[in-house]
Motif scaffolding. Structure first.
Motif, PDB file in Angstrom:
ATOM      1  N   ALA A  66       0.821  -1.218   0.000  1.00 30.73           N
ATOM      2  CA  ALA A  66       0.000   0.000   0.000  1.00 30.73           C
ATOM      3  C   ALA A  66       0.852   1.263   0.000  1.00 30.73           C
ATOM      4  O   ALA A  66       0.377   2.337  -0.416  1.00 30.73           O
ATOM      5  CB  ALA A  66      -0.926  -0.005   1.213  1.00 30.73           C
ATOM      6  N   GLU A  67       2.100   1.143   0.423  1.00 30.93           N
ATOM      7  CA  GLU A  67       2.996   2.299   0.425  1.00 30.93           C
ATOM      8  C   GLU A  67       3.209   2.849  -0.983  1.00 30.93           C
ATOM      9  O   GLU A  67       3.585   4.021  -1.152  1.00 30.93           O
ATOM     10  CB  GLU A  67       4.344   1.910   1.044  1.00 30.93           C
ATOM     11  N   ASN A  68       2.965   2.008  -1.989  1.00 29.84           N
ATOM     12  CA  ASN A  68       3.129   2.463  -3.372  1.00 29.84           C
ATOM     13  C   ASN A  68       2.100   3.520  -3.761  1.00 29.84           C
ATOM     14  O   ASN A  68       2.258   4.196  -4.777  1.00 29.84           O
ATOM     15  CB  ASN A  68       3.047   1.268  -4.329  1.00 29.84           C
ATOM     16  N   LYS A  69       1.039   3.671  -2.962  1.00 31.32           N
ATOM     17  CA  LYS A  69       0.093   4.757  -3.229  1.00 31.32           C
ATOM     18  C   LYS A  69       0.722   6.113  -2.924  1.00 31.32           C
ATOM     19  O   LYS A  69       0.315   7.137  -3.477  1.00 31.32           O
ATOM     20  CB  LYS A  69      -1.171   4.564  -2.391  1.00 31.32           C
ATOM     21  N   LYS A  70       1.707   6.102  -2.022  1.00 31.91           N
ATOM     22  CA  LYS A  70       2.370   7.351  -1.640  1.00 31.91           C
ATOM     23  C   LYS A  70       3.566   7.656  -2.536  1.00 31.91           C
ATOM     24  O   LYS A  70       3.813   8.811  -2.884  1.00 31.91           O
ATOM     25  CB  LYS A  70       2.846   7.264  -0.186  1.00 31.91           C
ATOM     26  N   LYS A  71       4.299   6.611  -2.913  1.00 35.74           N
ATOM     27  CA  LYS A  71       5.561   6.860  -3.617  1.00 35.74           C
ATOM     28  C   LYS A  71       5.637   6.233  -5.001  1.00 35.74           C
ATOM     29  O   LYS A  71       6.645   6.380  -5.695  1.00 35.74           O
ATOM     30  CB  LYS A  71       6.723   6.345  -2.762  1.00 35.74           C
ATOM     31  N   GLY A  72       4.594   5.509  -5.405  1.00 35.51           N
ATOM     32  CA  GLY A  72       4.622   4.875  -6.721  1.00 35.51           C
ATOM     33  C   GLY A  72       3.464   5.356  -7.575  1.00 35.51           C
ATOM     34  O   GLY A  72       2.911   6.435  -7.359  1.00 35.51           O
ATOM     35  N   SER A  73       3.109   4.546  -8.540  1.00 34.48           N
ATOM     36  CA  SER A  73       2.015   4.922  -9.443  1.00 34.48           C
ATOM     37  C   SER A  73       0.716   4.202  -9.095  1.00 34.48           C
ATOM     38  O   SER A  73      -0.241   4.233  -9.868  1.00 34.48           O
ATOM     39  CB  SER A  73       2.412   4.589 -10.890  1.00 34.48           C
ATOM     40  N   LEU A  74       0.679   3.563  -7.922  1.00 29.59           N
ATOM     41  CA  LEU A  74      -0.461   2.739  -7.535  1.00 29.59           C
ATOM     42  C   LEU A  74      -1.731   3.570  -7.350  1.00 29.59           C
ATOM     43  O   LEU A  74      -1.752   4.545  -6.597  1.00 29.59           O
ATOM     44  CB  LEU A  74      -0.138   1.984  -6.242  1.00 29.59           C
ATOM     45  N   LYS A  75      -2.786   3.131  -8.051  1.00 29.90           N
ATOM     46  CA  LYS A  75      -4.090   3.779  -7.929  1.00 29.90           C
ATOM     47  C   LYS A  75      -5.083   2.909  -7.150  1.00 29.90           C
ATOM     48  O   LYS A  75      -5.915   3.425  -6.408  1.00 29.90           O
ATOM     49  CB  LYS A  75      -4.673   4.058  -9.324  1.00 29.90           C
ATOM     50  N   ARG A  76      -5.008   1.597  -7.333  1.00 32.72           N
ATOM     51  CA  ARG A  76      -5.960   0.694  -6.692  1.00 32.72           C
ATOM     52  C   ARG A  76      -5.242  -0.533  -6.141  1.00 32.72           C
ATOM     53  O   ARG A  76      -4.414  -1.143  -6.821  1.00 32.72           O
ATOM     54  CB  ARG A  76      -7.047   0.266  -7.693  1.00 32.72           C
ATOM     55  N   LEU A  77      -5.608  -0.892  -4.923  1.00 31.65           N
ATOM     56  CA  LEU A  77      -5.050  -2.062  -4.241  1.00 31.65           C
ATOM     57  C   LEU A  77      -6.180  -3.062  -4.012  1.00 31.65           C
ATOM     58  O   LEU A  77      -7.203  -2.732  -3.398  1.00 31.65           O
ATOM     59  CB  LEU A  77      -4.418  -1.655  -2.911  1.00 31.65           C
TER      60      LEU A  77
END
Length: 452
Positions: A66-77
């Motif tokens: 879930a940290e990828n929502k802050k530092k990556g391109s993640l939109k949905r988990l």
């Protein structure tokens, strides 16, 4: 540009097959699969929740990704599998980072689920069936993630047993066997794609067909699969002790393509503990079963799973289990400290033991088994055995690695090849030169023969 998806699979090979089904559906739906989590617009975590350590691993993995929502391109988990199936709606508040929860039925339509997420939802998407019914067939999209020469083949889903310590029937539903023709069609396709080792899996592989009511069974299925050209090894995992009959053993003894390898979760040897576990056999049956296997299938490798520290387990009962490990001389043993799972009968039993005691008992069994495994492996020194070559060793590029016929992937150790060359995916004749408790060392004894 297609949206990229990263998927991670936790738990057992059966769960891995479900992840491969999701990959197949995603590819058909036009998504791009990435191996880099930081590049993904969607991350899917296919979880395990069979025991508490698996639950903890699931939570830790979800939070880390879930940290990828802050530092990556993640939109949905997205979280799928046994963890949301077990805990249901309480996860919505526990894990607000998650955009969708999908249980052990519905994951096969993951592409459609992601499309509904694109439309924007005020609340997380929640697809948790009360009673899972899905079972894949030969038409179900699937993208294998195992090496090209090995594949798992799920022949059934769910479980008909009611062991007091186990949540599987609640998480996976009732036993549902695939028709023989469906399994055969998928197996033939896999063989045509280069698979040489086919590993049959289910929650209870030996129960295969018992729900179909037409006389279908595991032995008949194996006979059908043996007509497929190209398969060199057919391996069986998860055989319930009371379902191993002479017909199966005779077929295994007469057919070298069926690996002489039996994975039989026994759990304990004390009659009283077995009754508390709701296992329908006693110590006499287990000792007789092992003797029958050794007699009908000389040289067979036996693997089992044991539980240490079951509620009320006395010192005497534990010592009996320890003696059993020494006497039975299993090639491979997995030992789990008992975990009191909410929702199980065993979780409510009196006499719950301290964690320290359970872990000490686990450690003692593993230490005892290590000596047994080392002695068995030392007896193989000087012998020539078939080894499926898997590539360069993770330790050094100077060694090849592979698995003998008595070693299943990821759980049973490996054979390190210190001399000779061959190609990945071939079965080579290897002379064993050195032995360790879990691994063997050898050299190629003859020019490899192409799998056929």
């Amino acid at each position: 540009m297609p949206e990229s998806v990263f998927i991670t699979s936790l738990g057992c090979p059966k769960n891995l097959v479900d992840s491969e089904v999701m990959l197949g559906d995603l590819i058909d739906a036009g998504y791009e699969i990435t191996s880099r989590e930081e590049e993904a617009g969607v991350i899917i975590v296919n979880t395990c929740a069979f025991i508490q350590p698996a639950v903890e691993e699931s939570i830790e993995t979800i939070l880390a990704l879930a940290e990828n929502k802050k530092k990556g391109s993640l939109k949905r988990l997205v979280v799928t599998g046994c963890f949301p199936q077990r805990y249901g709606k309480e996860l919505i508040e526990l894990l607000p980072e998650v955009d969708a929860f999908i249980g052990t039925d519905g994951f096969q339509n993951i592409g459609e689920a992601l499309r509904s997420l694109k439309d924007g939802l005020a609340q997380p998407l929640y697809l948790i069936p009360r009673s899972p019914r899905f079972i894949m067939d030969e038409h179900t999209p699937r993208r294998c993630t195992t090496p090209f020469y090995t594949a798992y083949l799920k022949i059934a889903e769910g479980c008909g047993h009611r062991c007091s310590f186990c949540l599987i029937p609640r998480l996976r539903g009732k036993l549902r066997s695939r028709p023989v023709d469906s399994i055969f069609a998928e197996a033939a396709r896999l063989a045509g794609e280069g698979v040489r080792e086919l590993i049959l899996v289910a929650q209870d592989t030996s129960a295969y067909g018992s729900d179909l009511g037409d006389g279908t069974g595991l032995t008949g299925l194996l006979k059908k699969l043996l007509t497929i050209p190209g398969l060199d090894w057919i391996r069986l995992l998860y055989l319930y002790p009371t379902a191993i009959d002479d017909e199966l053993l005779e077929l295994m003894a007469s057919e070298p393509r069926i690996c002489p390898y039996l994975d039989i979760p026994i759990q304990h040897i004390s009659p009283r503990i077995l009754r508390l576990m709701r296992r329908p056999y006693d110590q006499d049956y287990i000792y007789a079963l092992i003797e029958r296997i050794r007699l009908n299938l000389p040289g067979a490798a036996l693997r089992t799973s044991l539980i240490a520290g079951f509620p009320g387990e006395t010192s005497e009962e534990f010592q009996k289990l320890l003696r059993f490990v020494k006497e039975a001389r299993f090639e491979h043993v997995g030992v789990f400290p008992y975990a009191a799972e909410d929702g199980t009968v065993a979780g409510r039993l009196p006499g719950q033991l301290p964690e320290k005691v359970k872990k000490e008992r686990q450690k003692k069994i593993l230490k005892s088994q290590q000596a047994v495994s080392l002695a068995i492996n030392r007896s193989r020194v000087g012998k020539i055995i078939p080894v499926l070559v898997e590539g360069l060793s993770d330790e050094t590029e100077l060694l090849l690695k592979g698995r003998a016929v008595f070693q299943a992937p990821d759980i049973d150790g490996q054979v390190y090849i210190a001399g000779g060359q061959t190609e990945i995916g071939r079965i080579a004749s290897v002379r064993i030169t050195d032995a360790h408790p879990y691994d063997l060392v050898g050299e190629i004894a003859a020019t490899y023969s192409e799998c056929h």
